[in-house]
Design an enzyme around this catalytic site. Structure first.
Site, PDB file in Angstrom:
ATOM      1  N   ASP A 266       6.991  38.955 -29.414  1.00 32.98           N
ATOM      2  CA  ASP A 266       7.400  37.608 -29.024  1.00 32.98           C
ATOM      3  C   ASP A 266       8.694  37.648 -28.220  1.00 32.98           C
ATOM      4  O   ASP A 266       9.465  38.609 -28.262  1.00 32.98           O
ATOM      5  CB  ASP A 266       7.601  36.728 -30.265  1.00 32.98           C
ATOM      6  CG  ASP A 266       6.289  36.202 -30.818  1.00 32.98           C
ATOM      7  OD1 ASP A 266       5.277  36.305 -30.105  1.00 32.98           O
ATOM      8  OD2 ASP A 266       6.288  35.693 -31.953  1.00 32.98           O
ATOM      9  N   LYS A 288       6.232  33.312 -26.929  1.00 39.50           N
ATOM     10  CA  LYS A 288       5.925  31.912 -27.229  1.00 39.50           C
ATOM     11  C   LYS A 288       7.243  31.250 -27.563  1.00 39.50           C
ATOM     12  O   LYS A 288       7.858  31.538 -28.584  1.00 39.50           O
ATOM     13  CB  LYS A 288       4.946  31.789 -28.387  1.00 39.50           C
ATOM     14  CG  LYS A 288       3.622  32.494 -28.142  1.00 39.50           C
ATOM     15  CD  LYS A 288       2.648  32.291 -29.276  1.00 39.50           C
ATOM     16  CE  LYS A 288       2.137  30.877 -29.312  1.00 39.50           C
ATOM     17  NZ  LYS A 288       1.440  30.478 -28.097  1.00 39.50           N
ATOM     18  N   MET A 403      13.296  25.276 -35.220  1.00 42.62           N
ATOM     19  CA  MET A 403      12.976  24.862 -33.840  1.00 42.62           C
ATOM     20  C   MET A 403      13.200  23.364 -33.652  1.00 42.62           C
ATOM     21  O   MET A 403      12.399  22.669 -33.032  1.00 42.62           O
ATOM     22  CB  MET A 403      11.521  25.238 -33.502  1.00 42.62           C
ATOM     23  CG  MET A 403      11.222  26.719 -33.701  1.00 42.62           C
ATOM     24  SD  MET A 403       9.465  27.100 -33.807  1.00 42.62           S
ATOM     25  CE  MET A 403       9.074  26.485 -35.464  1.00 42.62           C
TER      26      MET A 403
END
Length: 497
Positions: A266, A288, A403
């Site tokens: 990632d 991502k 996030m």
């Protein structure tokens, strides 16, 4: 395939080296040593241990008493009662000297170079073409540590740490590996079967005592691997890379990285973590990340399946823990549908790293009765519609939003609207455990404005609840409501003690 690779400056497969580490075979080779000090004795012992034919040039008056023991036990050491001269370098593999002055060191260095012989003048780096590291000896396993002459004490401290990790029995296991290597190569073709055998061998070397039946059991393993003939089916391991600091990796994660043929990593996986991977492994960025170009999950699933069916050992390397907001469930389901073996190696999730960096217990019994991890964005890039805000608005529940940078204002307004006090302590951490880590501490009423100032270009973690009251008070100072925002330096590793 290029469409699956978002633009990013990928880490170098090999970072810059101060010196090239080389292991030089000296069995039966002529080596010359000028000088008879105690410092020269140690180098002589080292060279003789490697099987070198060592020629010592030193007048008797300058010869250290400790050389007497070497003369008594070694037939490979020849003493010449004279000073060195240009004639000593003929046929020499290496040349070493212990010189008192830089002028003498320079003469020896120039003479050796003129003769085409690699040279080392003890404790004078400017007159050395090569250097000796601090050694851990489990021969045929030999570990050498170098700091390029900058900090010998540091090299010695590292050596002590490695000494405790490598059992003395590793010497015997290594000798056994040499004994059976030819039979392994004859029975097992290069690839997954041979690597699988040697990985099991290593497991035994670190966990079992070598006994009379060890070799027989290993030979049985060779036959078992050969009988399988290679099914052509690989496997996939989902590995948690943690929040960024490579020292937070588990031993099992490092072993998976060392065994991989292909690593799909990632965007948030740090270069430090990738540096621990097997050098020969193919590395593919399948990043991502919110607000940036990303690979589709379907493409990642297809890639894992295709590589595993080609017999590859695939590591799907994810930031944090694969099972927490890592889409592991979707990937496991896709792999199991194709009958591909899949394993999971957990990692340190960001909230745990946040708690340790702040010194906060997320479930402190005086402040929190439970802890919840909540995603800050859904598939649509916004807060999920089914969040139970009424439940989360209780300050005695520690809530960590992952996030949540781009949705911080909505998080703040939703919690306030459902009754959470505006004074509820809040902690924000950006790039937790990394060199650019930052933290902000304040109240819920200040959250949105703080995120606006801090920015959302790096991973944002938001902790809310009474459990963060202690850290807010500590950084804000008693009796003040001013928030604190500061970069946090990664602590130095303590290698000694």
């Amino acid at each position: 395939m290029d469409a699956l690779k978002p633009q990013r400056n990928e880490p170098a497969r090999m970072e810059k080296l101060a010196k090239l580490p080389v292991f030089w075979g000296l069995e039966g080779k002529r080596v010359v040593l000028a000088g008879g000090s105690d410092g020269a004795v140690w180098k002589a012992e080292l060279l003789l241990a490697c099987g070198a034919e060592l020629h010592l040039y030193c007048e008797e008056s300058e010869l250290a008493e400790s050389f007497a023991a070497l003369f008594a036990k070694s037939t490979m050491l020849t003493w010449h009662d004279r000073l060195w001269g240009a004639d000593i370098f003929k046929g020499a593999e290496l040349a070493l000297a212990d010189c008192e002055t830089d002028a003498e060191a320079g003469r020896f260095y120039d003479a050796a170079r003129a003769a085409g012989v690699p040279v080392n003048v003890i404790d004078k780096p400017e007159f050395c073409q090569f250097q000796f590291g601090s050694i851990v000896n489990r021969s045929p396993v030999v570990v050498s540590i170098s700091t390029d002459g900058a900090a010998p004490i540091l090299a010695q401290a590292i050596r002590r740490r490695i000494e405790t990790l490598l059992p003395l029995s590793l010497k015997d296991w290594s000798a056994l590996a040499q004994t059976i290597r030819e039979r392994v190569n004859l029975r097992l073709v290069p690839g997954s079967a041979r690597r699988s055998f040697w990985e099991k061998f290593v497991d035994r070397a670190f966990t079992e005592r070598l006994d009379e039946g060890s070799e027989e059991r290993l030979l049985t393993d060779i036959g078992t691997q050969a009988g399988r003939g290679g099914s052509g089916r690989g496997l996939v391991t989902l590995v948690g890379a943690g929040p960024g600091d490579a020292e937070l990796l588990t031993l099992k994660a490092v072993r998976a990285l060392q065994a991989a043929d292909v690593i799909l990593f990632d965007d948030l996986v740090s270069a430090e973590v990738l540096e621990l991977a097997r050098r020969e492994a193919k590395r593919m960025l399948v990043g991502k990340r919110g607000g940036r170009e990303s690979c589709r999950q379907e493409d990642i699933n297809e890639m894992m399946i295709r590589l595993a069916k080609a017999g590859k050992r695939v590591v799907r390397l994810k930031s944090g823990d694969p099972m927490i907001f890592g889409r592991a469930g979707e990937e496991i389901a896709a792999l199991e549908a194709e009958n591909i073996p899949v394993e999971v190696v957990p990692g340190i999730t960001a909230a745990s790293a946040m708690a340790s960096r702040l010194g906060v217990s997320l479930t402190h019994r005086d402040h929190a009765q439970s802890v919840r991890f909540v995603t800050g964005h859904s598939r649509q890039g916004k807060l999920p519609d089914n969040i139970d805000w009424k439940s989360l608005s209780d300050p005695s529940i520690t809530t960590v939003f992952y996030m949540g940078g781009r949705t911080a204002a909505e998080i703040q307004s939703s919690l306030l609207a459902h009754g959470m006090p505006a004074s509820t302590p809040v902690a924000v951490m950006i790039s937790v455990s990394r060199s650019n880590e930052q933290r902000w501490c304040g109240s819920l009423a200040q959250l949105a404005a703080a995120i606006t100032r801090l920015g959302v270009n790096e991973p944002v973690l938001i902790g809310i609840g009474d459990a963060f009251g202690a850290v807010s008070s500590m950084f804000s100072g008693a009796g003040t409501q001013e928030p604190v925002s500061a970069p946090i330096q990664k602590p130095a590793n303590k290698l000694a003690g």
